[in-house]
Design an enzyme around this catalytic site. Structure first.
Site, mmCIF file in Angstrom:
data_model
loop_
_atom_site.group_PDB
_atom_site.id
_atom_site.type_symbol
_atom_site.label_atom_id
_atom_site.label_comp_id
_atom_site.label_asym_id
_atom_site.label_seq_id
_atom_site.Cartn_x
_atom_site.Cartn_y
_atom_site.Cartn_z
ATOM 1 N N GLY A 153 0.841 -1.190 0.000
ATOM 2 C CA GLY A 153 0.000 0.000 0.000
ATOM 3 C C GLY A 153 0.869 1.229 0.000
ATOM 4 O O GLY A 153 2.077 1.136 0.215
ATOM 5 N N CYS B 68 5.241 -6.219 1.215
ATOM 6 C CA CYS B 68 5.584 -4.810 1.214
ATOM 7 C C CYS B 68 5.010 -4.097 2.444
ATOM 8 O O CYS B 68 5.417 -4.377 3.562
ATOM 9 C CB CYS B 68 5.148 -4.153 -0.094
ATOM 10 S SG CYS B 68 5.839 -2.510 -0.289
ATOM 11 N N TYR B 69 4.039 -3.219 2.270
ATOM 12 C CA TYR B 69 3.465 -2.563 3.439
ATOM 13 C C TYR B 69 2.911 -3.602 4.413
ATOM 14 O O TYR B 69 3.070 -3.490 5.632
ATOM 15 C CB TYR B 69 2.356 -1.582 3.024
ATOM 16 C CG TYR B 69 1.773 -0.866 4.214
ATOM 17 C CD1 TYR B 69 2.393 0.256 4.731
ATOM 18 C CD2 TYR B 69 0.626 -1.351 4.846
ATOM 19 C CE1 TYR B 69 1.890 0.888 5.860
ATOM 20 C CE2 TYR B 69 0.118 -0.733 5.965
ATOM 21 C CZ TYR B 69 0.750 0.391 6.468
ATOM 22 O OH TYR B 69 0.248 1.008 7.577
ATOM 23 N N HIS C 112 7.542 -7.029 -4.175
ATOM 24 C CA HIS C 112 6.220 -7.343 -4.743
ATOM 25 C C HIS C 112 6.295 -8.596 -5.611
ATOM 26 O O HIS C 112 6.553 -8.505 -6.807
ATOM 27 C CB HIS C 112 5.726 -6.169 -5.590
ATOM 28 C CG HIS C 112 5.276 -5.000 -4.778
ATOM 29 N ND1 HIS C 112 4.031 -4.931 -4.180
ATOM 30 C CD2 HIS C 112 5.917 -3.872 -4.421
ATOM 31 C CE1 HIS C 112 3.923 -3.799 -3.509
ATOM 32 N NE2 HIS C 112 5.050 -3.134 -3.636
ATOM 33 N N GLU D 80 3.988 -10.215 -6.755
ATOM 34 C CA GLU D 80 2.859 -10.277 -7.677
ATOM 35 C C GLU D 80 3.128 -9.589 -9.006
ATOM 36 O O GLU D 80 2.412 -9.823 -9.977
ATOM 37 C CB GLU D 80 1.597 -9.698 -7.014
ATOM 38 C CG GLU D 80 1.565 -8.172 -6.848
ATOM 39 C CD GLU D 80 2.289 -7.655 -5.603
ATOM 40 O OE1 GLU D 80 3.114 -8.398 -5.037
ATOM 41 O OE2 GLU D 80 2.023 -6.504 -5.202
ATOM 42 N N ASP E 2 -18.128 -7.458 -21.783
ATOM 43 C CA ASP E 2 -18.566 -7.433 -20.384
ATOM 44 C C ASP E 2 -20.090 -7.445 -20.250
ATOM 45 O O ASP E 2 -20.652 -8.266 -19.529
ATOM 46 C CB ASP E 2 -18.013 -6.194 -19.662
ATOM 47 C CG ASP E 2 -16.521 -6.050 -19.856
ATOM 48 O OD1 ASP E 2 -15.883 -7.057 -20.217
ATOM 49 O OD2 ASP E 2 -16.001 -4.939 -19.664
ATOM 50 N N LYS F 162 -10.797 -9.104 -16.844
ATOM 51 C CA LYS F 162 -11.244 -9.315 -18.223
ATOM 52 C C LYS F 162 -11.018 -10.741 -18.729
ATOM 53 O O LYS F 162 -11.904 -11.343 -19.332
ATOM 54 C CB LYS F 162 -10.474 -8.344 -19.127
ATOM 55 C CG LYS F 162 -11.071 -8.181 -20.485
ATOM 56 C CD LYS F 162 -12.142 -7.154 -20.398
ATOM 57 C CE LYS F 162 -12.642 -6.685 -21.725
ATOM 58 N NZ LYS F 162 -13.488 -5.500 -21.513
#
Ligand code: XMP
Length: 511
Positions: free
Chosen positions: A51, A78-79, A165, A167, A223, A366
């Protein structure tokens, strides 16, 4: 379920996505959700996201230490890693050694979390503070130049954390680290996939809607088509689909939507030609956020009008929208996230909305929506259609939207799409907005005379989920054909330029 505790939305989305990619269902919860509510969801594991805050800032979100005593495996990132260190009695310091971007990580003692990973890897960092001492009972696994404790674990308590990170794609072995946590430490099983949400969503929609009526706005994009198809599966005849032709569509789009969607689903489709209404509402408006809000509002007013017209014996209480996760995040829907732009179907909704919303795709990305679409039997033509924003050409005519300027853009866009398809680029680019600039004019020479025309911008991008994007490297000969054809076909255009900016710092659309 794996809970991703959200300390800063952009990061949390990405983590949730990575967890789902290894077939484990994940959900995002706000960091201020009480621990007992988190535990009530019986999570198999919890991940604390990164964050933007520093643990030192007044009011910085903290973690309730009770979270670590419940026996649920927890990973801090991280945070989240720093907040975890602090809550468990470790030390976080302002070392003054910030690290942003690519950083070399040295694994000093791999433990379980970093086993089977090369000793030195390049990882993505974004931090000002660092953990300077691991909590008692934790072993330190790695360091970087700026972070003496870059990862720690306590295997008995199933608590781990990393400063970088894992990710983001730029972190080497990032996915492996997440997998070690999920499978080896937390014991999760890879038994979820996007199509497994179909059954749950259908049950949920039935529960929400009961025997009442639902209206769905179709935009022609994947969508809203998938959302409509899901709702149709759930409540059948109670659904009416409305296609609003707001006059901001591309060439041939209205006909194509009508044809493809009705053919694929057999759904009941009402077409509302409202182009004059939208043009009137947009007259004289140049501010992008104002335009977005007006378009969002007029969409809803149109649905309300259509609903009234259709209201034979039963009012229509629900509106289906194909809102996706990134729309929600970028409209400031996630706690602590900045409002970048108001996507027409989220931040652009009027306050006095007369419908309850049904948004079955609100937690999906998506690519997951495409999987669901195929699962529901929608044709590839719909499922693989490139994204096109709800506000349509309204946000690609920069400045004031007029009928004449729309016409110019429509021609330029049609040429671009034709040439991109002919070159076989449709699946290679994520989308290619074509933008007509407003206040900017440029001098040209056309037919032996001086002209003072408008530039057209081509914005081809590649992307995984529209949260980040890169500019697409389109072959020069294709660009040349597009440029020549546009300037030949549109006397108002004397210049075609290429946008070569990634997102961030730009966004995909210009407004
Ligand atoms: P940006 O410009 O935010 O766009 O980088 C990200 C993706 O979202 C699409 N987009 C929208 N889609 N309503 C939509 O349905 C909107 O208001 C809207 N604004 C942007 C954009 O085309 C890109 O795919």
């Amino acid at each position: 379920v794996v809970l991703v505790v959200d300390f800063g939305a952009q990061y949390a989305q990405l983590i949730a996505r990575r967890v789902r990619e290894v077939n484990v269902y994940s959900e995002i919860v706000p960091h201020n959700m009480p621990v007992r509510e988190m535990l009530a969801k019986e999570p198999a594991a919890i991940i604390l996201s990164g964050g933007p805050a520093s643990v030192y800032v007044d009011g910085a979100p903290s973690v309730d230490p009770a979270l670590f005593n419940a026996g649920v495996p927890v990973m801090g990132i991280c945070y989240g890693f720093q907040a975890m260190a602090q809550a468990l009695g470790g030390q976080v310091a302002h070392t003054g050694a910030s690290e942003y971007g690519r950083t070399s990580l040295c694994i000093t003692s791999p433990g379980q979390l970093l086993s089977r990973i090369p000793h030195t890897i390049s990882v993505w960092m974004s931090h000002g503070d660092s953990v300077s001492r691991a909590p008692e009972g934790f072993s330190t696994l790695a360091r970087t130049a700026g972070a003496p404790v870059a990862a720690f674990e306590n295997v008995e308590r199933k608590l781990v954390g990393v400063q970088w990170h894992p990710e983001v794609q730029h972190s080497e072995s990032g996915q492996t680290v997440l997998e070690h946590f999920l499978f080896d430490i937390a014991g999760c099983r890879p038994d979820w996939n996007a199509s497994s949400i179909v059954g749950d969503q259908i049950a949920q929609i039935r529960g929400q809607v009961g025997d009442r009526r639902v209206i769905c706005g179709l935009s022609g994009g994947v969508d809203s088509a998938v959302a409509a198809a899901l709702v149709q599966r759930a409540v059948g005849d109670q659904l009416t689909c409305v296609f609003v032709d707001h006059g901001l569509l591309r060439q041939g789009e209205a006909e194509q939507v009508k044809h493809d969607f009705v053919e694929a689903t057999g759904a009941d489709l009402v077409v509302a030609d409202e182009s004059q209404r939208f043009l009137d509402a947009l007259a004289g408006v140049t501010d992008p956020e104002a335009k977005r809000k007006i378009i969002g509002r007029e969409f809803i007013r149109t649905f309300e009008d259509v609903a009234k017209r259709l209201n034979a014996d039963q009012t229509i209480d629900f509106l289906v929208q194909g809102t996706l996760y990134p729309d929600v995040v970028e409209s400031g829907g996630g706690e602590g996230a900045a409002n970048i732009k108001s996507h027409h179907n989220v931040g652009g909704l009027p306050d006095d909305l007369q419908f309850s919303l049904v948004e079955p795709l609100r937690t999906l990305f998506k690519d997951e929506v495409r999987t669901v679409g195929l699962e529901l039997g929608l044709p590839e033509d719909i499922v693989w259609r490139q994204p096109f924003p709800g506000p349509g050409l309204g946000i690609r005519v920069i400045g004031e939207v007029t009928k004449e300027r729309l016409e110019v853009l429509r021609t330029a866009d049609a040429i671009t799409r034709e040439e991109m398809s002919a070159a076989g680029l449709d699946r290679k680019v994520w989308q290619c907005p074509v933008v007509l600039l407003g206040d900017v004019h440029s001098v040209g020479v056309q037919g032996d005379g001086r002209t003072y025309g408008s530039p057209i911008v081509l914005r081809p991008v590649t992307s995984e989920d529209a949260m980040t994007a890169d500019w697409a490297r389109i072959p020069y000969d294709v660009l040349e054909k597009i440029s020549t054809r546009i300037t030949n076909a549109c006397p108002q255009i004397n210049r075609v330029v290429l946008d070569i900016t990634s997102k961030p710092p730009a966004t995909i659309e210009w407004e």
